[in-house]
Design a protein around this motif. Structure first.
Motif, PDB file in Angstrom:
ATOM      1  N   THR A  86      -8.486   3.526   9.733  1.00  0.00           N
ATOM      2  CA  THR A  86      -8.880   2.441   8.769  1.00  0.00           C
ATOM      3  C   THR A  86      -9.732   1.294   9.591  1.00  0.00           C
ATOM      4  OG1 THR A  86      -6.814   2.542   7.525  1.00  0.00           O
ATOM      5  CG2 THR A  86      -7.565   0.715   7.710  1.00  0.00           C
ATOM      6  N   SER A 115      -9.963  10.499   9.776  1.00  0.00           N
ATOM      7  CA  SER A 115      -9.559  10.714   8.223  1.00  0.00           C
ATOM      8  C   SER A 115      -9.125  12.147   8.014  1.00  0.00           C
ATOM      9  CB  SER A 115     -10.624  10.377   7.357  1.00  0.00           C
ATOM     10  OG  SER A 115     -10.976   8.866   7.230  1.00  0.00           O
ATOM     11  N   ILE A 205      -8.180   1.988   1.043  1.00  0.00           N
ATOM     12  CA  ILE A 205      -7.180   1.064   1.891  1.00  0.00           C
ATOM     13  C   ILE A 205      -5.640   1.019   1.250  1.00  0.00           C
ATOM     14  CG2 ILE A 205      -7.852  -0.991   0.483  1.00  0.00           C
ATOM     15  CD1 ILE A 205      -7.289  -1.168   4.275  1.00  0.00           C
ATOM     16  N   TYR A 208      -3.335   3.346   3.004  1.00  0.00           N
ATOM     17  CA  TYR A 208      -2.994   2.968   4.292  1.00  0.00           C
ATOM     18  C   TYR A 208      -1.697   1.837   4.149  1.00  0.00           C
ATOM     19  CZ  TYR A 208      -2.424   0.330   8.745  1.00  0.00           C
ATOM     20  OH  TYR A 208      -1.990  -0.100   9.892  1.00  0.00           O
ATOM     21  N   VAL A 239      -6.358  -5.290  11.362  1.00  0.00           N
ATOM     22  CA  VAL A 239      -6.582  -4.683  10.079  1.00  0.00           C
ATOM     23  C   VAL A 239      -7.064  -5.464   8.914  1.00  0.00           C
ATOM     24  CG1 VAL A 239      -6.048  -3.151   8.153  1.00  0.00           C
ATOM     25  CG2 VAL A 239      -5.151  -2.560  10.430  1.00  0.00           C
TER      26      VAL A 239
END
Length: 347
Positions: A86, A115, A205, A208, A239
Motif C-alpha cells: 500500500t 501485491s 485501498i 487494506y 498510510v
C-alpha cells in the motif's frame, strides 16, 4: 549514459503476470522467512505462558495446534506485506518528490510483486485456518462433513457461526476476495482499458482497511495487547499521510486539484481530503483510547462486539454501488471521447 540505458532497460522489461510472478520470488522468499520468525515468536509466547490467547483459549497447546499458530503467523506477515505494498502504491501514484532517487518504474515493479506476495500470504492464512478446522471439527460429521463444515466456516463470508469471528472472519474473507480482482485487474488493462483499471484499482485501498480491521478485531483482546496493538494503529498514520499527498499531488496531472475545474471534480477532491484528514484523527484517537470496535479484554467474552455482521454487509453493499458508479462514469466518458474528437475536427 549508463543511467539512461538502465532506465530504458527498465521500461523494456515485461510487465505481464508471468514475469511479475518470477520477479516476486525473492520477495516471497523474504515473506516466508518473516513468517517463520513470527511463528517462532508466537510459539515461544505460548510455551512461556505469556500469550493473552491462553486466557481466552487455554487449550491451545502449541504442539497440538501448531497449524493454527502458523495460520496466525501468515496472517501477520500478510498484513505487513499489505502495509508495504500500500505504501509503495501510494508513493508510485503520487507526484515524485525530488529526494526520491528510485525511479517510478522500479517502485511500480516493487508494488506489483509485493501485491502478488500479499495475495499469496492472505490465501495461505485462510487455507491453514481451513485445514485446522478440518482437523478439529467434530468427528461425528464424517470426513466429508468435516471438510464441508470447515469450508463454510473458513471460506464462505458470513459462514463462521460464533464469537468475534462472525465479524472478523467476514472482514478477512471480503478482503481476500476483493484483493484478487482489484489487485490483478492491472494484468487485464489491455482488455478493460487504462482508465477503467485505474478506476477499479483505486478501490484496493479498501482491501487494506478491511485487513487491518480484521486483525484488530481479534488482536485487541486475544492475540496482542499494549504496545503491539498501539504500534499497529500508529503504522496507519504514514498510510493516511501518503493518501493525503496522493490526493493533493497525484502523479497524473489531470488528477490534480487544478487539473479539472468542474464543480463536481473539485467537490469530490475536497470531500476526499476531508475524509482522509478525519481518518488520521480517528486513528490517533483509537490508538490512544484502545476502542477500535472489538471487545475490550476486561469485558465479558460473551458480550456482543460493537460492530455486527449486518453492518459489514451494508457497508459492502455501499462499496459495490460505488464501484458500479465508477465503472459507469468511466464507460460514459469513453463513449463521449469519440464525439468530442469529432467536434474538434469539425471545428
Amino acid at each position: 549514459m549508463v543511467a539512461t540505458e538502465a532506465k530504458t532497460e527498465e521500461r523494456r522489461r515485461p510487465a505481464g503476470l508471468r514475469a511479475d510472478l518470477r520477479a516476486a520470488i525473492p520477495d516471497a522468499t523474504a515473506a516466508l522467512v518473516i513468517t517463520g520468525l513470527i511463528f517462532w515468536f508466537l510459539f515461544d509466547r505460548v510455551l512461556a505462558g505469556s500469550s493473552p490467547t491462553l486466557e481466552v483459549m487455554p487449550y491451545l497447546d502449541p504442539h497440538a495446534y501448531w497449524m493454527y499458530w502458523l495460520c496466525q503467523a501468515f496472517g501477520w506477515s500478510a498484513l505487513l506485506w499489505a502495509w508495504l505494498t500500500t505504501m509503495l502504491g501510494l508513493i508510485r501514484s503520487s507526484d515524485r518528490p525530488g529526494w526520491l532517487r528510485i525511479s517510478p518504474v522500479r517502485v511500480e515493479r516493487w508494488h506489483r510483486t509485493t501485491s502478488l506476495t500479499t495475495i499469496a500470504l492472505m490465501f495461505a492464512h485462510a487455507f491453514l485456518f481451513f485445514l485446522e478446522l478440518v482437523r478439529t471439527n467434530d468427528n461425528e460429521l464424517g470426513a466429508l462433513g468435516r471438510v464441508l463444515s470447515a469450508f463454510v466456516e473458513g471460506f464462505v463470508p458470513g459462514g463462521y457461526p460464533s464469537g468475534t469471528g462472525r465479524v472478523a472472519i467476514l472482514l478477512g474473507l471480503l478482503a481476500l476476495y476483493l484483493a484478487i480482482p482489484l489487485g490483478l485487474v492491472y494484468y487485464l488493462r489491455n482488455r478493460t482499458g487504462a482508465r477503467l483499471w485505474r478506476a477499479l484499482h483505486r478501490f484496493v485501498i479498501v482491501v487494506y482497511v478491511l485487513s487491518v480491521w480484521h486483525t484488530l478485531l481479534y488482536g485487541t483482546n486475544v492475540w496482542f495487547e499494549g504496545w503491539p496493538r498501539t504500534t499497529l494503529w500508529l503504522l496507519q498514520i504514514p498510510v493516511a499521510v501518503l493518501l493525503v499527498l496522493r490526493l493533493i499531488a497525484p502523479a497524473r496531472r489531470g488528477e490534480r486539484l487544478g487539473g479539472d475545474r468542474s464543480p463536481l471534480a473539485i467537490a469530490r477532491k475536497i470531500i476526499s481530503l476531508l475524509a482522509v484528514v478525519a481518518t488520521i484523527a480517528v486513528i490517533i484517537a483509537v490508538a490512544v483510547s484502545g476502542r477500535d470496535g472489538g471487545r475490550i479484554r476486561d469485558e465479558a467474552m460473551g458480550a456482543e462486539p460493537v460492530v455486527l455482521p449486518w453492518m459489514v454487509w451494508v457497508g459492502f453493499a455501499v462499496f459495490c454501488v460505488a464501484i458500479a458508479v465508477a465503472v459507469a462514469v468511466v464507460r460514459r466518458a469513453e463513449r463521449r471521447r469519440p464525439e468530442r474528437a469529432a467536434r474538434r475536427s469539425r471545428g
